[in-house]
Write a protein that holds these residues in place. Structure first.
Motif, PDB file in Angstrom:
ATOM      1  N   UNK A 440      -4.235  -1.892   5.537  1.00 33.41           N
ATOM      2  CA  UNK A 440      -4.634  -1.919   6.596  1.00 33.41           C
ATOM      3  C   UNK A 440      -3.708  -1.928   7.848  1.00 33.41           C
ATOM      4  N   UNK A 441      -4.141  -2.221   8.958  1.00 29.62           N
ATOM      5  CA  UNK A 441      -3.289  -2.106  10.184  1.00 29.62           C
ATOM      6  C   UNK A 441      -1.865  -3.049  10.003  1.00 29.62           C
ATOM      7  N   UNK A 442      -2.280  -4.234   9.831  1.00 31.71           N
ATOM      8  CA  UNK A 442      -1.275  -5.093   9.545  1.00 31.71           C
ATOM      9  C   UNK A 442      -0.256  -5.143   8.496  1.00 31.71           C
ATOM     10  N   UNK A 443      -1.017  -4.737   7.453  1.00 32.36           N
ATOM     11  CA  UNK A 443       0.155  -4.315   6.360  1.00 32.36           C
ATOM     12  C   UNK A 443       0.946  -3.026   6.574  1.00 32.36           C
ATOM     13  N   UNK A 444       0.488  -2.142   7.278  1.00 29.76           N
ATOM     14  CA  UNK A 444       1.146  -1.101   7.565  1.00 29.76           C
ATOM     15  C   UNK A 444       2.284  -1.435   8.587  1.00 29.76           C
ATOM     16  N   UNK A 445       1.952  -2.351   9.517  1.00 23.10           N
ATOM     17  CA  UNK A 445       3.161  -2.808  10.435  1.00 23.10           C
ATOM     18  C   UNK A 445       4.170  -3.489   9.726  1.00 23.10           C
ATOM     19  N   UNK A 446       3.921  -4.410   8.865  1.00 25.21           N
ATOM     20  CA  UNK A 446       4.612  -4.943   8.028  1.00 25.21           C
ATOM     21  C   UNK A 446       5.487  -4.326   7.201  1.00 25.21           C
ATOM     22  N   UNK A 447       5.072  -3.090   6.882  1.00 29.96           N
ATOM     23  CA  UNK A 447       5.898  -2.015   6.104  1.00 29.96           C
ATOM     24  C   UNK A 447       6.779  -1.348   6.811  1.00 29.96           C
ATOM     25  N   UNK A 460       6.788  -5.714   1.524  1.00 31.08           N
ATOM     26  CA  UNK A 460       6.509  -7.187   2.110  1.00 31.08           C
ATOM     27  C   UNK A 460       5.307  -7.725   1.141  1.00 31.08           C
ATOM     28  N   UNK A 461       5.363  -9.066   1.334  1.00 28.61           N
ATOM     29  CA  UNK A 461       4.391  -9.662   0.485  1.00 28.61           C
ATOM     30  C   UNK A 461       2.946  -9.577   0.883  1.00 28.61           C
ATOM     31  N   UNK A 462       2.251  -9.636  -0.221  1.00 28.30           N
ATOM     32  CA  UNK A 462       0.684  -9.458  -0.005  1.00 28.30           C
ATOM     33  C   UNK A 462       0.325  -7.943  -0.262  1.00 28.30           C
TER      34      UNK A 462
END
Length: 513
Positions: A440-447, A460-462
């Motif tokens: 999802x968008x949030x996960x891509x941003x964290x990566x 990242x975690x999650x």
């Protein structure tokens, strides 16, 4: 002032003391590059922290090294040299005990102050103490031995880092410094410029220090905030204004730290431009080569350090004689061929992709390091000898300071600009690699945010376990892509350095004026 023969006892003590003291500053630089991965892990440092760790030292060194050269000329070269060694030792001891990265950055500033007093003194003492007919050979000897000691830094740093003892990189300066101080105190005579005034150009020092700091801050903040953020463009504009102010101050000062009249000599101007471009490429190239080997290619830090041994062998074989050859045949061809060959080596290194580790070193990194080492072996001593030969003796400390400042300023800009570019290159490549991963968008941003840590980026975690390996591979390939771009830019800077020799260096103009 009286001079001594290179082979005399007094001449040998001058060489021993200057080589040992200079090696402290240079070993720190090369060894630190190798131990950065271990340091980053132990102190939980970000990529930006690493560049500040390098730049805190380089900024102060670049800002004050001109003052250091002038102080030596005016107050006594040996005296200022010895105070520099003492300060550098104190900063090194503090760095070894630093509890976190912020303290380490602060203590590196103390090292920078010591280095600024110490580094110009070495060449200045040689130039004013050794007979003129042997000065090129003496500078060549200094260049060869200091470079050998510099290149011992990565091996030593790698061994200590693998053993979990990276802090001893700083502690090793203490015995070296003590031996240097004893040799200087007991065996080396004082030299100074008797005609020099006592005033020191502090306004110039403040202007260049703040200007470089603001430019560095702007470039390091650029990846996170973008060029349109006020912190970025405000810092860059203010930094440029202060550097322009520095030039104005130097032009009007009665006692400038950087006498602009020296640049009326085309050779002196050209050799400093060559130094700026070549060492910017060298600094960025060697930093990212070390990070790539350890963080992407799976080398241990000792193995990474050992990869520079071919460079050391070439320096032992060639560099000591290159200064004497340049004296005999003129430096121009050496200063064209050397940087161009070094650039070719950096270019070769840029084409090395993902390997299977140190077992493939001889067919991957070795050819590029060999060519790069050959180029630098023919460059270092003629470059240094040309700097010192292009000014009169009473400007020797100032000339050495200016040239060393060019080296450090180029490293500051290389670390700041290439550090920002590396994160941008890494982020761009990473976005392409993770397009096919269902995040999802949030996960891509964290990566993507992990790009700020460069080769130390972690999943990242999650993130779902079945995607973790894919993301790790994406980090590896993205870092190698960024590394390749940085190495090609570094090669371009080395080629630009060779062009400076083509345009500015003339054998007939390398003379005292």
């Amino acid at each position: 002032m009286a001079t001594v023969a290179l082979g005399s006892p007094a001449g040998k003590w001058v060489m021993v003391s200057t080589i040992l003291a200079s090696s402290m500053a240079f070993i720190d630089g090369t060894a630190l590059n190798v131990v950065l991965p271990a340091l980053q892990k132990d102190l939980n440092a970000t990529g930006a922290d690493l560049f500040w760790l390098l730049n805190a030292y380089l900024l102060i060194l670049a800002a004050l090294i001109l003052v250091g050269g002038s102080l030596g000329d005016k107050l006594g070269r040996k005296k200022v040299f010895m105070w520099g060694i003492l300060l550098f030792m104190a900063g090194s001891m503090a760095c070894g005990f630093a509890p976190d990265v912020l303290y380490l950055i602060a203590f590196r500033i103390i090292q920078g102050i010591g280095g600024a007093l110490m580094i110009p003194g070495s060449l200045s003492l040689i130039s004013t103490s050794i007979d003129e007919k042997e000065r090129g050979k003496a500078i060549g000897t200094w260049s060869a031995f200091t470079t050998i000691l510099i290149l011992a830094g990565p091996v030593l740093g790698g061994a200590l880092a693998d053993a979990g003892l990276w802090r001893y990189i700083f502690f090793i300066n203490i015995p070296i410094g003590i031996i240097s101080l004893l040799a200087l105190w007991r065996k080396v005579s004082e030299t100074r410029d008797e005609d020099a005034g006592q005033a020191i150009d502090f306004p110039g020092a403040v202007a260049i220090a703040l200007g470089l700091a603001l430019l560095t801050f702007g470039f390091l903040r650029m990846p996170a905030l973008g060029l349109n953020h006020w912190q970025v463009y405000g810092s860059l504009i203010a930094g440029l204004v202060l550097l322009i102010a520095f030039i104005i101050i130097e032009n009007r000062s009665k006692h400038p730290m950087m006498p602009l009249a020296l640049f009326s000599n085309a050779t002196f101007s050209g050799i400093n431009l060559l130094t700026f471009f070549l060492y910017a490429g060298l600094g960025a190239g060697m930093l990212f080569l070390s990070l790539n080997m350890v963080q992407a290619q799976g080398y241990t830090q000792l193995q990474s350090g050992l990869t520079f041994l071919p460079f050391t062998v070439l320096m032992i074989s060639i560099a000591r004689f290159a200064g004497a050859w340049a004296d005999k045949f003129g430096p121009r061809l050496f200063l064209i061929f050397g940087p161009a060959t070094a650039g070719a080596g950096l270019l070769l290194l840029s084409f090395v992709g993902q390997t299977r580790g140190a077992s493939e070193y001889w067919t991957t990194f070795f050819p590029g390091i060999l060519v790069f080492g050959l180029g630098m072996s023919f460059t270092v001593a003629p470059l240094t000898a040309t700097v010192m030969a292009s000014v009169s003796d009473h400007f020797s400390g100032t000339a050495s300071g200016i040239n060393n400042a060019m080296t450090r300023i180029s490293n500051v800009f290389a670390n700041a600009i290439f550090g920002a570019l590396a994160i941008l290159f890494f982020s761009g490549a990473l976005q392409d690699h993770i397009k096919s991963i269902p995040l999802d968008t949030k996960q891509k941003q964290e990566v993507i945010t992990q790009a700020a840590n460069l080769g130390n980026a972690k999943v990242p975690k999650g993130i779902a376990p079945n995607h973790e390996k894919t993301i790790e591979i994406a980090y590896h390939h993205s870092f190698i892509s960024a590394y390749a771009n940085i190495m090609r830019l570094s090669a371009g800077l080395a080629f630009l350095g060779a062009l400076m020799a083509v345009f500015f260096i003339r054998n007939t103009e390398v003379k005292k004026e």
